[in-house]
Design a protein around this motif. Structure first.
Motif, mmCIF file in Angstrom:
data_model
loop_
_atom_site.group_PDB
_atom_site.id
_atom_site.type_symbol
_atom_site.label_atom_id
_atom_site.label_comp_id
_atom_site.label_asym_id
_atom_site.label_seq_id
_atom_site.Cartn_x
_atom_site.Cartn_y
_atom_site.Cartn_z
ATOM 1 N N ALA A 1 10.068 -6.280 -9.483
ATOM 2 C CA ALA A 1 10.261 -5.384 -10.626
ATOM 3 C C ALA A 1 11.735 -5.144 -10.906
ATOM 4 O O ALA A 1 12.102 -4.783 -12.030
ATOM 5 C CB ALA A 1 9.558 -4.048 -10.378
ATOM 6 N N GLN B 1 2.443 -1.867 -5.678
ATOM 7 C CA GLN B 1 3.479 -2.674 -5.039
ATOM 8 C C GLN B 1 3.524 -2.367 -3.548
ATOM 9 O O GLN B 1 3.586 -1.203 -3.147
ATOM 10 C CB GLN B 1 4.837 -2.362 -5.675
ATOM 11 N N LEU C 1 1.718 2.199 -12.658
ATOM 12 C CA LEU C 1 2.574 1.454 -11.749
ATOM 13 C C LEU C 1 2.862 2.298 -10.506
ATOM 14 O O LEU C 1 3.491 3.353 -10.585
ATOM 15 C CB LEU C 1 3.870 1.066 -12.457
ATOM 16 N N ALA D 1 4.559 5.673 -14.291
ATOM 17 C CA ALA D 1 5.110 5.299 -12.980
ATOM 18 C C ALA D 1 5.483 6.565 -12.213
ATOM 19 O O ALA D 1 6.646 6.959 -12.149
ATOM 20 C CB ALA D 1 6.317 4.384 -13.145
ATOM 21 N N HIS E 1 4.525 2.669 -6.806
ATOM 22 C CA HIS E 1 5.603 2.110 -5.986
ATOM 23 C C HIS E 1 5.194 2.014 -4.519
ATOM 24 O O HIS E 1 4.142 2.499 -4.090
ATOM 25 C CB HIS E 1 6.880 2.939 -6.148
ATOM 26 N N VAL F 1 10.516 -3.036 -15.671
ATOM 27 C CA VAL F 1 9.211 -3.548 -16.085
ATOM 28 C C VAL F 1 8.611 -2.643 -17.160
ATOM 29 O O VAL F 1 8.001 -3.131 -18.131
ATOM 30 C CB VAL F 1 8.269 -3.670 -14.871
ATOM 31 N N GLU F 2 8.789 -1.342 -17.016
ATOM 32 C CA GLU F 2 8.310 -0.418 -18.040
ATOM 33 C C GLU F 2 8.927 -0.732 -19.394
ATOM 34 O O GLU F 2 8.239 -0.745 -20.423
ATOM 35 C CB GLU F 2 8.626 1.018 -17.642
ATOM 36 N N PRO G 1 12.087 -8.616 -13.699
ATOM 37 C CA PRO G 1 11.201 -7.733 -14.469
ATOM 38 C C PRO G 1 10.540 -8.415 -15.655
ATOM 39 O O PRO G 1 9.374 -8.141 -15.963
ATOM 40 C CB PRO G 1 12.115 -6.597 -14.912
ATOM 41 N N TRP H 1 10.131 0.894 -11.126
ATOM 42 C CA TRP H 1 9.458 0.131 -12.174
ATOM 43 C C TRP H 1 10.175 0.191 -13.520
ATOM 44 O O TRP H 1 9.652 -0.351 -14.497
ATOM 45 C CB TRP H 1 8.034 0.657 -12.359
ATOM 46 N N THR I 1 3.114 2.882 -20.264
ATOM 47 C CA THR I 1 3.302 2.791 -18.823
ATOM 48 C C THR I 1 3.352 4.188 -18.208
ATOM 49 O O THR I 1 3.771 5.151 -18.844
ATOM 50 C CB THR I 1 4.598 2.042 -18.452
#
Length: 215
Positions: free
Chosen positions: A198, A68, A6, A33, A8, A20-21, A202, A17, A31
């Protein structure tokens, strides 16, 4: 199980994130990020991609790279360097090979004016306490190297999906639908909400991301 990488956007951190994670991990996925060095004047797109590749480490299976906003410039570079199975762009900038970030606006015919403060523009539908925390955690975005051509030489040979947000005040849906069609030949999927789903949606975003890997 997939590993969602993910990425940013501008002036942000991997924390963006976190909701969402939690959703994806609850569904059995892994995940990653990372924080990008976006506040470092010495760092440009190659260094952003380096940070992501370091975070991925020796993982080689089930990689789904998600970018994103400005992360849309970094994500396809990463996909040339790791064995990604899918590339997903969320409320994105969609770069052309060799394009500098600073050239993107004119090249895509962007003529939209955004007004309001950071919360109004980026976090209009995010709960107020969460929006305030996002602003507090954000980093200043260096523009020192955004005028350099992207090291992307061609779009990666990876299945690509685009997600746009119907209430996005930065990238209005008609604009992003056109850019996705012209640059990738893709009809985007759409979510309700503003530029930062997110944080605002989410669960819905995680469900859509998971649907791409579960069929």
């Amino acid at each position: 199980m997939a590993t969602f990488v993910l990425i940013h956007g501008a002036g942000d951190v991997g924390w963006y994130w976190h909701l969402v994670e939690a959703e994806l991990r609850g569904r059995g996925h892994e995940t990653i990020a990372p924080d990008l060095p976006c506040d470092d004047d010495a760092a440009g797109l190659p260094e952003y991609a380096d940070a992501v590749v370091r975070a991925i480490g020796d993982r080689t299976e089930g990689l789904v790279v998600v970018g994103q906003s400005l992360g849309g410039f970094t994500a396809p570079i990463v996909c040339h360097r790791v064995p990604a199975e899918l590339l997903v762009l969320v409320a994105p900038m969609i770069p052309a090979p060799g394009e500098a970030v600073t050239d993107y606006w004119a090249a895509t015919g962007y003529d939209h004016e955004t007004t309001g403060d950071t919360i109004d523009v980026f976090y209009q539908d995010v709960p107020s306490a969460l929006a305030a925390e996002a602003v507090e955690r954000g980093k200043p975005q260096s523009e020192a190297r955004l005028g350099e051509p992207s090291p992307l030489t061609k779009w990666p040979d990876v299945p690509t999906r685009v997600i746009i947000c119907r209430d996005d005040r930065i990238f209005p849906p008609p604009y992003l639908r056109r850019v996705a069609r012209e640059r990738l030949g893709i009809t985007p999927d759409e979510l309700d909400g503003g530029h930062t789903p997110a944080l605002s949606r989410p669960r819905e975003l995680a469900a859509l991301l998971e649907s791409y890997v579960t069929g």
